[in-house]
Design an enzyme around this catalytic site. Structure first.
Site, PDB file in Angstrom:
ATOM      1  N   ASP A  47       0.859  -1.300   0.070  1.00  0.00           N
ATOM      2  CA  ASP A  47      -0.015  -0.171  -0.018  1.00  0.00           C
ATOM      3  C   ASP A  47       0.875   1.301   0.117  1.00  0.00           C
ATOM      4  OD1 ASP A  47       0.907  -0.303   2.540  1.00  0.00           O
ATOM      5  OD2 ASP A  47      -1.105   0.028   3.444  1.00  0.00           O
ATOM      6  N   SER A  48       2.357   1.147   0.127  1.00  0.00           N
ATOM      7  CA  SER A  48       3.171   2.148  -0.440  1.00  0.00           C
ATOM      8  C   SER A  48       2.928   2.721  -1.595  1.00  0.00           C
ATOM      9  CB  SER A  48       4.396   1.591   0.040  1.00  0.00           C
ATOM     10  OG  SER A  48       4.824   0.442  -0.701  1.00  0.00           O
ATOM     11  N   ASP A  86      -0.865  -6.242  -0.653  1.00  0.00           N
ATOM     12  CA  ASP A  86      -1.372  -5.688   0.569  1.00  0.00           C
ATOM     13  C   ASP A  86      -2.954  -5.317   0.554  1.00  0.00           C
ATOM     14  OD1 ASP A  86       0.569  -5.442   2.294  1.00  0.00           O
ATOM     15  OD2 ASP A  86       1.009  -3.025   1.851  1.00  0.00           O
ATOM     16  N   LYS A 116      -1.493  -9.519   2.436  1.00  0.00           N
ATOM     17  CA  LYS A 116      -0.703  -9.023   3.712  1.00  0.00           C
ATOM     18  C   LYS A 116      -1.342  -7.739   4.160  1.00  0.00           C
ATOM     19  CE  LYS A 116       3.246  -6.069   3.309  1.00  0.00           C
ATOM     20  NZ  LYS A 116       2.878  -4.761   4.155  1.00  0.00           N
ATOM     21  N   GLU A 118      -1.664  -5.381   8.181  1.00  0.00           N
ATOM     22  CA  GLU A 118      -0.752  -4.984   9.343  1.00  0.00           C
ATOM     23  C   GLU A 118      -1.502  -5.459  10.876  1.00  0.00           C
ATOM     24  OE1 GLU A 118      -0.169  -0.905   8.909  1.00  0.00           O
ATOM     25  OE2 GLU A 118       0.882  -1.080   7.147  1.00  0.00           O
ATOM     26  N   GLU A 185       9.055  -4.412  10.211  1.00  0.00           N
ATOM     27  CA  GLU A 185       9.345  -2.714   9.512  1.00  0.00           C
ATOM     28  C   GLU A 185       9.747  -1.927  10.888  1.00  0.00           C
ATOM     29  OE1 GLU A 185       6.754  -1.005   7.370  1.00  0.00           O
ATOM     30  OE2 GLU A 185       7.867   0.897   7.034  1.00  0.00           O
TER      31      GLU A 185
HETATM   32  O1  KIV Z   1       3.823  -1.208   1.769  1.00  0.00           O
HETATM   33  C1  KIV Z   1       4.877  -1.401   1.519  1.00  0.00           C
HETATM   34  O2  KIV Z   1       5.432  -1.162   0.712  1.00  0.00           O
HETATM   35  C2  KIV Z   1       5.084  -2.461   2.492  1.00  0.00           C
HETATM   36  C3  KIV Z   1       6.566  -2.504   2.784  1.00  0.00           C
HETATM   37  C4  KIV Z   1       7.198  -1.429   3.409  1.00  0.00           C
HETATM   38  C5  KIV Z   1       7.083  -3.857   3.613  1.00  0.00           C
HETATM   39  O3  KIV Z   1       4.219  -2.883   3.544  1.00  0.00           O
END
Ligand code: KIV
Length: 268
Positions: A47-48, A86, A116, A118, A185
């Site tokens: 989600d980055s 994510d 994934k 959190e 992280e």
């Molecule tokens: O969203 C992302 O890029 C991440 C990484 C920082 C592991 O979760």
């Protein structure tokens, strides 16, 4: 011949034989193709995407519907790498049912192999429901960007005895719920070591020191795109400077009418 696809059991086997796992984020087809061909084991449609590619202030505003086309492009490009997508903020916290619905939506629409999201003990019920639905799940602990406000900013996690104990308890809860790996992280290195030793499943670190079972970076940080240079990252190339060079050369060539030249032109 197509390369052999990385499968979920490969990660535990890599941990067992001490082979480091590599993960990079990817958000589009050509970048994912380059990383797949380079031998990156896992591609993360993180989600980055929100703050790195779409210009949001944080990951929080991003939605599943915005993420799907990017995740689909990465999955299409990946012949060997295992693709993880994510779930964005707001799409899994409410209930196990919400987490399963969102995960199914993402997996069906994108073709990613795993999900994934959190959190630790607080979302263990969601993780169990997702893995019970047959969807591979990767955890994310330590500094969790979706909770940046609640954590009081970008703070390193896993400090002191209690910090280590909390992190280990969260990681064990994710393993127990069926996770196949856990991202750590911005975690103090001793805490990352303790979690890695406590788990049968691999840990993938970002800002967690060298003793995790693998490493992950946001690709723009690793490739030297943009102005952000976090302490825990390394620039393995200067792609941003090369892009500026290409665009500057193009502008100069067009303005001076040296491009297109005869060899670029269709003429009888
Ligand atoms: O969203 C992302 O890029 C991440 C990484 C920082 C592991 O979760």
């Amino acid at each position: 011949m197509s390369p052999k696809k990385v499968r979920i059991h490969d990660f535990r086997e890599m941990k067992a034989r001490g082979e480091k796992i590599t993960m990079l984020t990817a958000y589009d087809f050509p970048t994912a193709k380059a990383f797949d061909q380079a031998g990156v084991d896992m591609l993360l449609v993180g989600d980055s995407l929100g703050d790195n590619m779409l210009g949001y202030d944080s990951t929080v505003p991003l939605t599943i519907d915005e993420m799907i086309p990017f995740a689909r492009a990465v999955a299409r490009a990946s012949e060997r790498a295992f693709v993880v997508a994510d779930l964005p903020f707001g799409s899994y916290e409410v209930s196990p049912e919400q987490a399963v619905e969102s995960s199914i939506k993402m997996i069906k629409a994108s073709g990613a192999s795993a999900i994934k999201f959190e959190g630790g003990r607080r979302i263990a019920r969601q993780v169990k429901a997702v893995t019970d639905a047959g969807i591979p799940f990767c955890g994310h602990l330590g500094f969790t960007p979706q909770s940046e406000t609640a954590l009081g900013g970008r703070r390193i996690q896993g400090r002191g005895e209690q910090g280590v104990a909390d992190l280990v308890a969260d990681a064990l809860a994710l393993q127990e719920a069926g996770a196949f790996a856990v991202v750590l992280e911005m975690v103090m290195a001793p805490a990352a070591r303790a979690v890695t030793a406590a788990l049968d499943i691999p840990t993938i670190g970002i800002g967690a020191g060298p003793d995790t079972d693998g490493q992950v970076l946001v690709w723009l940080d690793a490739a030297g795109v943009g102005d952000w240079h976090p302490k825990f990252s390394q620039q393995f190339a200067q792609v941003g400077a090369e892009m500026t060079k290409a665009a500057t050369g193009y502008v100069e060539a067009v303005k001076s009418v040296s491009f297109p030249a005869a060899e670029h032109t269709f003429e009888d």
